[in-house]
Design a protein around this motif. Structure first.
Motif, PDB file in Angstrom:
ATOM      1  N   VAL A  14       0.818  -0.976   0.621  1.00  0.00           N
ATOM      2  CA  VAL A  14       0.640  -0.524   0.040  1.00  0.00           C
ATOM      3  C   VAL A  14       0.940   1.324   0.037  1.00  0.00           C
ATOM      4  O   VAL A  14       0.995   2.427  -0.733  1.00  0.00           O
ATOM      5  CB  VAL A  14      -1.190   0.256   1.439  1.00  0.00           C
ATOM      6  CG1 VAL A  14      -1.958   1.071   1.414  1.00  0.00           C
ATOM      7  CG2 VAL A  14      -1.415  -0.952   1.646  1.00  0.00           C
ATOM      8  N   ALA A  15       1.989   1.852   0.387  1.00  0.00           N
ATOM      9  CA  ALA A  15       2.916   2.298   1.306  1.00  0.00           C
ATOM     10  C   ALA A  15       3.702   2.460  -0.428  1.00  0.00           C
ATOM     11  O   ALA A  15       3.250   4.088  -0.256  1.00  0.00           O
ATOM     12  CB  ALA A  15       3.734   2.512   1.985  1.00  0.00           C
ATOM     13  N   SER A  16       3.862   1.666  -0.907  1.00  0.00           N
ATOM     14  CA  SER A  16       4.843   1.617  -2.215  1.00  0.00           C
ATOM     15  C   SER A  16       3.523   2.752  -2.877  1.00  0.00           C
ATOM     16  O   SER A  16       4.329   2.724  -3.972  1.00  0.00           O
ATOM     17  CB  SER A  16       5.308   0.329  -2.657  1.00  0.00           C
ATOM     18  OG  SER A  16       6.555  -0.474  -2.234  1.00  0.00           O
ATOM     19  N   VAL A  17       2.835   2.334  -3.292  1.00  0.00           N
ATOM     20  CA  VAL A  17       1.293   2.381  -4.626  1.00  0.00           C
ATOM     21  C   VAL A  17       0.928   3.757  -4.180  1.00  0.00           C
ATOM     22  O   VAL A  17       1.474   4.880  -4.813  1.00  0.00           O
ATOM     23  CB  VAL A  17       0.348   1.372  -4.395  1.00  0.00           C
ATOM     24  CG1 VAL A  17      -0.738   2.098  -5.254  1.00  0.00           C
ATOM     25  CG2 VAL A  17       0.676   0.162  -5.042  1.00  0.00           C
ATOM     26  N   ALA A  18       1.195   4.027  -2.871  1.00  0.00           N
ATOM     27  CA  ALA A  18       1.375   5.385  -1.964  1.00  0.00           C
ATOM     28  C   ALA A  18       2.516   6.555  -2.502  1.00  0.00           C
ATOM     29  O   ALA A  18       1.998   7.427  -2.998  1.00  0.00           O
ATOM     30  CB  ALA A  18       0.663   5.498  -1.176  1.00  0.00           C
TER      31      ALA A  18
ATOM     32  N   TRP B 184      13.094   2.516  -7.073  1.00  0.00           N
ATOM     33  CA  TRP B 184      12.772   0.809  -7.342  1.00  0.00           C
ATOM     34  C   TRP B 184      12.212  -0.296  -6.196  1.00  0.00           C
ATOM     35  O   TRP B 184      11.793  -1.432  -6.394  1.00  0.00           O
ATOM     36  CB  TRP B 184      14.519   0.777  -7.593  1.00  0.00           C
ATOM     37  CG  TRP B 184      15.268   1.048  -8.960  1.00  0.00           C
ATOM     38  CD1 TRP B 184      14.447   1.821 -10.186  1.00  0.00           C
ATOM     39  CD2 TRP B 184      16.339   1.156  -9.473  1.00  0.00           C
ATOM     40  NE1 TRP B 184      14.984   1.793 -10.428  1.00  0.00           N
ATOM     41  CE2 TRP B 184      16.392   1.590 -10.857  1.00  0.00           C
ATOM     42  CE3 TRP B 184      17.250   0.972  -8.757  1.00  0.00           C
ATOM     43  CZ2 TRP B 184      17.730   1.865 -11.120  1.00  0.00           C
ATOM     44  CZ3 TRP B 184      18.658   1.098  -9.108  1.00  0.00           C
ATOM     45  CH2 TRP B 184      18.959   1.708 -10.221  1.00  0.00           C
ATOM     46  N   ALA B 185      12.337   0.618  -4.970  1.00  0.00           N
ATOM     47  CA  ALA B 185      11.823  -0.159  -3.972  1.00  0.00           C
ATOM     48  C   ALA B 185      10.912  -0.100  -4.183  1.00  0.00           C
ATOM     49  O   ALA B 185       9.901  -1.055  -3.487  1.00  0.00           O
ATOM     50  CB  ALA B 185      11.993   0.459  -2.849  1.00  0.00           C
ATOM     51  N   ALA B 186       9.775   0.819  -4.621  1.00  0.00           N
ATOM     52  CA  ALA B 186       8.834   0.543  -4.438  1.00  0.00           C
ATOM     53  C   ALA B 186       7.882  -0.665  -5.346  1.00  0.00           C
ATOM     54  O   ALA B 186       6.789  -1.211  -5.512  1.00  0.00           O
ATOM     55  CB  ALA B 186       7.790   2.565  -4.737  1.00  0.00           C
ATOM     56  N   VAL B 187       8.677  -0.926  -6.959  1.00  0.00           N
ATOM     57  CA  VAL B 187       7.907  -1.273  -7.498  1.00  0.00           C
ATOM     58  C   VAL B 187       8.225  -2.548  -7.509  1.00  0.00           C
ATOM     59  O   VAL B 187       7.620  -3.514  -7.334  1.00  0.00           O
ATOM     60  CB  VAL B 187       8.981  -1.276  -9.150  1.00  0.00           C
ATOM     61  CG1 VAL B 187       9.081  -2.402 -10.184  1.00  0.00           C
ATOM     62  CG2 VAL B 187       8.375   0.344  -9.881  1.00  0.00           C
TER      63      VAL B 187
END
Length: 259
Positions: free
Chosen positions: A73-77, A155-158
């Motif tokens: 969720v935090a990565s999408v945000a 990169w980390a979010a992906v």
């Protein structure tokens, strides 16, 4: 609107007063869970007292799922808003998730030895859980790369979004494949094969571990903010910019440097 509400809730929960409240609630809940698991719940009719590992093993697995869902969720945000607070939350949750995934595997080994006669088997649940651990260890490794903060965060979010695909695979592995691991004792429709007192002890343990997760996240976020502030103050004289909170800066403004 959901993102804004989430930001406000996160700010309240990670304030010092909220952090202390979470700490006391988590401590009391863990103590209650210990009493329920060790004194109230009876030993299993077949496995005996070794079955009590369930009251830590299952909540640890639940925390791993919860942690990586928050990373997702935090990565999408973050990918939508590019606000560093979401990247910070994803990083903190990933650290907690890796810790409890490793704990889940270790407790599973301790439980498996007397029940299966082996510390380790290439059971689908164990194998997919190990893959999950490796994915998020890799996630944390990416966060250490010597890249610009913005590129590293992207990169980390992906990885945080794609890696979450393994979570439902882990959960459904005992249904999809023939497995030594027992199936779920509690189903979504409320069906259970557990005695009521054992189910109550398990639910208390899950609640206690959830509060513990919230406290650890609040603590890790505060430490992360302090680390970033210290780095910013150390670099500001070299970059010729005022440190955070100094005249000329906007209070509360968060900026991710461009790649």
């Amino acid at each position: 609107m959901a993102v804004i509400a989430g930001e406000r809730l996160m700010a309240k929960a990670t304030a010092r007063r909220g952090e202390r409240a979470l700490g006391w609630c988590a401590l009391l809940a863990v103590a209650a869970s210990a009493v329920m698991s060790l004194a109230v719940a009876p030993p299993d009719a077949e496995q005996g007292n070794v079955q009590r590992l369930m009251y830590v093993h299952v909540p640890s697995a639940w925390l791993a799922y919860l942690s990586f869902f928050i990373v997702f969720v935090a990565s999408v945000a973050y990918l939508r808003t590019h606000k560093i607070r979401w990247d910070r939350l994803a990083a903190a949750s990933a650290e907690v998730g890796v810790l409890f995934t490793a704990l889940t595997i270790v407790l599973g080994m301790l439980w498996g030895k007397p029940v299966w006669g082996a510390w380790w088997t290439w059971d689908p649940r164990i194998t997919t859980t190990t893959i999950l651990l490796l994915i998020y260890v890799g996630y944390l490794a990416v966060r250490r790369l010597p890249e610009s903060p913005a590129r590293r965060a992207r990169w980390a979010a992906v990885i945080g979004v794609v890696g979450f695909v393994d979570v439902p695979i882990v959960q459904l592995s005992v249904t999809w494949w023939r497995s030594l691991h027992q199936g779920p004792s509690v189903r979504l429709l409320g069906e259970t094969t557990m005695a009521p007192v054992m189910l109550a002890a398990l639910l208390v343990a899950v609640g206690a571990f959830t509060l513990l997760y919230c406290y650890l996240i609040a603590l890790r976020l505060r430490v992360g903010r302090l680390e970033e502030r210290a780095i910013g103050e150390a670099l500001s004289p070299r970059l010729g910019v005022p440190p955070s909170g100094a005249p000329g800066t906007v209070p509360g403004e968060e900026v991710v440097p461009s790649a």
